[in-house]
Scaffold this motif. Structure first.
Motif, PDB file in Angstrom:
ATOM      1  N   GLY A  69       0.815  -1.211   0.000  1.00 20.79           N
ATOM      2  CA  GLY A  69       0.000   0.000   0.000  1.00 20.79           C
ATOM      3  C   GLY A  69       0.846   1.257   0.000  1.00 20.79           C
ATOM      4  O   GLY A  69       0.529   2.239  -0.681  1.00 20.79           O
ATOM      5  N   LEU A  70       1.944   1.225   0.768  1.00 21.62           N
ATOM      6  CA  LEU A  70       2.826   2.388   0.848  1.00 21.62           C
ATOM      7  C   LEU A  70       3.622   2.577  -0.442  1.00 21.62           C
ATOM      8  O   LEU A  70       3.635   3.661  -1.029  1.00 21.62           O
ATOM      9  N   LEU A  71       4.262   1.492  -0.915  1.00 22.43           N
ATOM     10  CA  LEU A  71       5.117   1.600  -2.093  1.00 22.43           C
ATOM     11  C   LEU A  71       4.312   1.840  -3.371  1.00 22.43           C
ATOM     12  O   LEU A  71       4.619   2.743  -4.150  1.00 22.43           O
ATOM     13  N   MET A  72       3.285   1.027  -3.599  1.00 21.88           N
ATOM     14  CA  MET A  72       2.491   1.193  -4.809  1.00 21.88           C
ATOM     15  C   MET A  72       1.633   2.456  -4.747  1.00 21.88           C
ATOM     16  O   MET A  72       1.347   3.076  -5.771  1.00 21.88           O
ATOM     17  N   GLY A  73       1.234   2.852  -3.529  1.00 22.65           N
ATOM     18  CA  GLY A  73       0.533   4.124  -3.383  1.00 22.65           C
ATOM     19  C   GLY A  73       1.429   5.285  -3.778  1.00 22.65           C
ATOM     20  O   GLY A  73       0.987   6.233  -4.448  1.00 22.65           O
ATOM     21  N   ALA A  74       2.705   5.211  -3.378  1.00 25.28           N
ATOM     22  CA  ALA A  74       3.654   6.256  -3.765  1.00 25.28           C
ATOM     23  C   ALA A  74       3.875   6.271  -5.273  1.00 25.28           C
ATOM     24  O   ALA A  74       3.975   7.337  -5.897  1.00 25.28           O
ATOM     25  N   VAL A  75       3.946   5.090  -5.878  1.00 22.46           N
ATOM     26  CA  VAL A  75       4.066   5.015  -7.341  1.00 22.46           C
ATOM     27  C   VAL A  75       2.858   5.674  -7.998  1.00 22.46           C
ATOM     28  O   VAL A  75       2.984   6.433  -8.971  1.00 22.46           O
TER      29      VAL A  75
ATOM     30  N   ARG B 283       3.920   8.558 -10.227  1.00 20.61           N
ATOM     31  CA  ARG B 283       3.973   8.178 -11.634  1.00 20.61           C
ATOM     32  C   ARG B 283       2.605   8.033 -12.282  1.00 20.61           C
ATOM     33  O   ARG B 283       2.515   7.882 -13.500  1.00 20.61           O
ATOM     34  N   GLY B 284       1.562   8.024 -11.476  1.00 19.47           N
ATOM     35  CA  GLY B 284       0.219   7.886 -12.017  1.00 19.47           C
ATOM     36  C   GLY B 284      -0.453   6.602 -11.584  1.00 19.47           C
ATOM     37  O   GLY B 284       0.206   5.614 -11.248  1.00 19.47           O
ATOM     38  N   ARG B 285      -1.793   6.626 -11.586  1.00 17.50           N
ATOM     39  CA  ARG B 285      -2.562   5.463 -11.129  1.00 17.50           C
ATOM     40  C   ARG B 285      -2.387   4.274 -12.069  1.00 17.50           C
ATOM     41  O   ARG B 285      -2.290   3.131 -11.637  1.00 17.50           O
ATOM     42  N   ARG B 286      -2.339   4.528 -13.380  1.00 20.10           N
ATOM     43  CA  ARG B 286      -2.266   3.437 -14.340  1.00 20.10           C
ATOM     44  C   ARG B 286      -0.950   2.677 -14.218  1.00 20.10           C
ATOM     45  O   ARG B 286      -0.925   1.444 -14.334  1.00 20.10           O
TER      46      ARG B 286
ATOM     47  N   PHE C 294      -8.483  12.333   1.625  1.00 21.95           N
ATOM     48  CA  PHE C 294      -7.169  12.866   1.271  1.00 21.95           C
ATOM     49  C   PHE C 294      -7.215  13.679  -0.016  1.00 21.95           C
ATOM     50  O   PHE C 294      -8.016  13.404  -0.911  1.00 21.95           O
ATOM     51  N   PRO C 295      -6.313  14.685  -0.139  1.00 22.34           N
ATOM     52  CA  PRO C 295      -6.156  15.384  -1.425  1.00 22.34           C
ATOM     53  C   PRO C 295      -5.473  14.481  -2.445  1.00 22.34           C
ATOM     54  O   PRO C 295      -4.803  13.508  -2.088  1.00 22.34           O
ATOM     55  N   ALA C 296      -5.614  14.811  -3.731  1.00 24.78           N
ATOM     56  CA  ALA C 296      -5.123  13.946  -4.809  1.00 24.78           C
ATOM     57  C   ALA C 296      -3.628  13.698  -4.736  1.00 24.78           C
ATOM     58  O   ALA C 296      -3.149  12.612  -5.085  1.00 24.78           O
ATOM     59  N   ARG C 297      -2.866  14.681  -4.277  1.00 26.32           N
ATOM     60  CA  ARG C 297      -1.405  14.594  -4.313  1.00 26.32           C
ATOM     61  C   ARG C 297      -0.875  13.408  -3.518  1.00 26.32           C
ATOM     62  O   ARG C 297       0.137  12.816  -3.879  1.00 26.32           O
TER      63      ARG C 297
END
Length: 436
Positions: free
Chosen positions: A83-89, A93-96, A368-371
């Motif tokens: 959740g932390l690592l892929m959330g940061a990606v 880098r974008g959701r896709r 949460f905000p989008a950022r």
């Protein structure tokens, strides 16, 4: 009427055509269903391969099953990392991009489970391979929720965030349904001996192939993370920025999730096994009941999402939590070895559970905000799921082994009561604009 931000010109590159909402839903939902098929096949088929991977304890037939559910829980404890690592990606880098990585990891983990050797053939290597496979899948599924939640809610039109949110659990349930249905089909076509020796591997090989299908579908999705506007800071969010800058929101995610995840995994994943070990329910019939109730559950999700867009998120959350706090104990005590009893208990629970599952993605994203939205959701949500949801099968089986099976329903009731108190403190976010 909600002022939610649609996927419009400010969410796609200049000159690009805004993506179809139907296409966005398909990209998120089909890939998510494949992800969760791979994840849930493990829990539905654990009773068949437990003896193959783990040795029995002296005179205790529950030891292999208990060990298999311990590995199930271990996979969950990798979910906060995912959740932390892929959330940061997803935030950087974008959701896709994040959704592409998660489905590749899940397919690889499923293939590794299918190729896990038996304890008789490889000794300790067998459980080591199984643990490694579940760690990879845990990393994947932790990131999947964070990325797909933000992607779905940001793709929603005005006044439709609840409906789009419900597709998170519609697709999750379809994945479960596939896993349960294929498990039931294999159990019907093969003997218990065949299922234990090689039948269970078929389901995991199929999951690895389905992951390739999900990857292909997601290539057609368009990014929902808005580009940086002129004059705004261009630096990407730090790995722990959401936790550091929004500690209250992070704690709210934990409180929102605690009762919901325990009730969810108890009713959708562990209940068939609970009926087997506590009431002597037939294995094949338990899988069939699970399949029927999951189909019913999937139908309820968009209805719950639409209702939340009309009356708000809080009424549904409060109904869910209070319902389980009051009814979890009597419902679980109604489980017997009769087909109708388990089906009734599971379907009643599914109705109550919809008050949480249909709106959970929307509520989390609206905090949460989008950022920092994906990472902000991913870590506290996955950590709470790991602590309470992932351990549900293990705790329930442990209570049985310890001779106190009646304590598990009270455990479910108590945690739902805690979440009920948290829901009382939440502001209503259904008609607020989605923060950018």
């Amino acid at each position: 009427m909600s002022n939610a931000q649609p996927i419009a010109e400010d969410r796609v590159p200049d000159g690009a055509r805004p993506p179809s909402r139907t296409r966005q839903l398909a990209a998120a939902s089909i890939g998510n269903a494949v992800e969760w098929y791979d994840w849930y096949a493990y829990s539905f088929l654990a009773v068949y391969f437990a003896d193959q991977v783990f040795p029995k304890g002296a005179g205790n037939s529950l030891v292999p099953l208990l060990s298999t559910f311990a590995v199930f829980a271990v996979g969950f404890f990798m979910r906060p990392v995912g959740g932390l690592l892929m959330g940061a990606v997803a935030d950087r880098r974008g959701r896709r991009t994040a959704l592409t990585v998660t489905i590749l990891l899940m397919g690889g983990g499923s293939l590794l489970v299918a190729l896990t050797p038996t304890y008789a053939a490889a000794g300790l290597l067998a459980p080591v391979v199984l643990v490694l496979a579940r760690l990879v899948q845990g990393l994947s599924v932790g990131g999947e929720f964070a990325a797909s939640t933000t992607f779905l809610v940001e793709s929603a039109g005005p006044g439709r965030r609840g409906l789009f949110s419900s597709f998170q659990y519609i697709s999750t349930t379809i994945g479960q349904l596939l896993a349960s249905g294929i498990g039931a089909l294999l159990a019907a076509l093969l003997t218990d001996d065949q299922m234990g020796r090689w039948g269970w591997r078929i389901a995991f090989l199929g999951g690895a192939l389905l992951s390739l299908l999900g990857l292909w579908i997601r290539r057609g999705a368009q990014e929902t993370l808005a580009p940086v506007r002129d004059g705004e800071p261009a630096e990407r969010p730090g790995l722990f920025e959401a936790l550091r800058r929004y500690p209250r929101q992070s704690l709210l995610i934990c409180g929102i999730t605690a009762g919901g995840t325990l009730a969810y995994y108890t009713w959708t994943t562990y209940l068939p096994t609970y009926a087997q070990v506590n009431a002597g329910f037939d294995k094949g019939d338990a899988l069939l009941v699970g399949t029927l109730s999951l189909a019913f559950f999937a139908v309820l999700q968009p209805l719950g999402g639409l209702l939340s867009d009309r009356i708000g998120r809080k009424p549904l959350l409060l109904t869910f939590a209070l319902g389980f706090a009051v009814l979890a104990v009597p419902l679980l005590h109604l489980v017997t070895d009769a087909f109708a009893s388990l089906l009734l208990v599971q379907c009643v629970g599914m109705v109550l559970l919809t008050g949480y599952t249909a709106v959970a993605a929307a509520v989390n994203a609206e905090i949460f905000p989008a950022r920092v939205r994906a990472a902000g959701i991913g870590f506290p949500y996955s950590a709470t799921v790991a602590l309470f949801g992932g351990t549900a099968p293990y705790v329930g089986t442990w209570f049985k082994q310890a001779g106190h099976p009646d304590l598990f329903p009270w455990y479910v009731s108590a945690l739902c009561l805690v979440s009920f108190v948290v829901y009382l403190t939440l502001p209503e976010t259904a008609r607020r604009p989605l923060e950018r």
